[in-house]
Design a protein around this motif. Structure first.
Motif, PDB file in Angstrom:
ATOM      1  N   GLU A   1       0.878  -1.248   0.084  1.00  0.00           N
ATOM      2  CA  GLU A   1       0.141  -0.075  -0.018  1.00  0.00           C
ATOM      3  C   GLU A   1       0.840   1.201   0.034  1.00  0.00           C
ATOM      4  O   GLU A   1       1.783   1.433   0.779  1.00  0.00           O
TER       5      GLU A   1
ATOM      6  N   GLY B   1       1.078   5.255   0.687  1.00  0.00           N
ATOM      7  CA  GLY B   1       0.355   6.094   1.456  1.00  0.00           C
ATOM      8  C   GLY B   1       0.157   7.468   0.438  1.00  0.00           C
ATOM      9  O   GLY B   1       0.792   7.717  -0.610  1.00  0.00           O
ATOM     10  N   ASP B   2      -0.908   8.218   1.050  1.00  0.00           N
ATOM     11  CA  ASP B   2      -1.051   9.406   0.230  1.00  0.00           C
ATOM     12  C   ASP B   2       0.164  10.504   0.426  1.00  0.00           C
ATOM     13  O   ASP B   2       0.249  10.678   1.604  1.00  0.00           O
ATOM     14  N   ILE B   3       0.999  10.928  -0.361  1.00  0.00           N
ATOM     15  CA  ILE B   3       2.097  11.649  -0.186  1.00  0.00           C
ATOM     16  C   ILE B   3       1.800  13.279   0.570  1.00  0.00           C
ATOM     17  O   ILE B   3       2.330  13.865   1.470  1.00  0.00           O
ATOM     18  N   GLU B   4       0.502  13.792  -0.005  1.00  0.00           N
ATOM     19  CA  GLU B   4       0.291  14.907   0.576  1.00  0.00           C
ATOM     20  C   GLU B   4      -0.195  14.933   2.048  1.00  0.00           C
ATOM     21  O   GLU B   4       0.426  15.621   3.050  1.00  0.00           O
ATOM     22  N   GLN B   5      -0.670  13.888   2.752  1.00  0.00           N
ATOM     23  CA  GLN B   5      -0.924  13.569   3.852  1.00  0.00           C
ATOM     24  C   GLN B   5       0.388  13.439   4.781  1.00  0.00           C
ATOM     25  O   GLN B   5       0.354  13.912   5.741  1.00  0.00           O
ATOM     26  N   LEU B   6       1.144  12.799   3.940  1.00  0.00           N
ATOM     27  CA  LEU B   6       2.699  12.599   4.639  1.00  0.00           C
ATOM     28  C   LEU B   6       3.459  13.918   4.872  1.00  0.00           C
ATOM     29  O   LEU B   6       3.838  14.163   5.854  1.00  0.00           O
ATOM     30  N   GLU B   7       3.353  14.624   3.918  1.00  0.00           N
ATOM     31  CA  GLU B   7       4.216  15.909   3.858  1.00  0.00           C
ATOM     32  C   GLU B   7       3.287  17.056   4.868  1.00  0.00           C
ATOM     33  O   GLU B   7       4.202  17.483   5.915  1.00  0.00           O
ATOM     34  N   GLN B   8       2.154  16.811   4.882  1.00  0.00           N
ATOM     35  CA  GLN B   8       1.352  17.463   6.100  1.00  0.00           C
ATOM     36  C   GLN B   8       2.025  17.229   7.263  1.00  0.00           C
ATOM     37  O   GLN B   8       2.060  17.965   8.409  1.00  0.00           O
TER      38      GLN B   8
END
Length: 111
Positions: free
Chosen positions: A80, A82-89
């Motif tokens: 899986e 993960g959502d890159i934007e969520q990780l950056e936030q």
């Protein structure tokens, strides 16, 4: 020579089964190949000399089990992403929290 091939075949087959049930299932291919080659060599050796094929059957049974588990994991195991934007936030928030913690710390410069 035959005993060495039997020992190498069993070691390779057992290692392949162990690696195939762990998350290192990609590494299981090397012992699988070794065990399969030893099994094939033993089949040709037993055709020339009469001997019991029980060891060869066990080696091939372990090879088939390890190969089927490895193939099953390769086909049905999905990684899986993960959502890159969520990780950056989350990284930015952790950085801000760290800065706040460092600002709150009082450093006594007089030792």
């Amino acid at each position: 020579m035959k005993k060495i091939l039997i020992i190498l075949g069993f070691i390779g087959a057992i290692l392949a089964v162990i690696f195939s049930v762990t998350p290192l299932y990609n590494i299981a291919l090397m012992p699988l190949i070794v065990a399969f080659v030893c099994g094939i060599a033993l089949v040709f050796m037993t055709k020339t000399a009469a001997s019991k094929p029980k060891a060869i059957q066990y080696i091939f049974l372990l090879v088939i089990i390890a190969l089927s588990i490895t193939i099953y994991k390769a086909v049905f195991n999905t990684s899986e992403i993960g959502d890159i934007e969520q990780l950056e936030q989350r990284d930015e928030q952790n950085l801000e929290d760290s800065k706040e913690l460092l600002e709150d710390i009082e450093i006594d410069e007089n030792f």
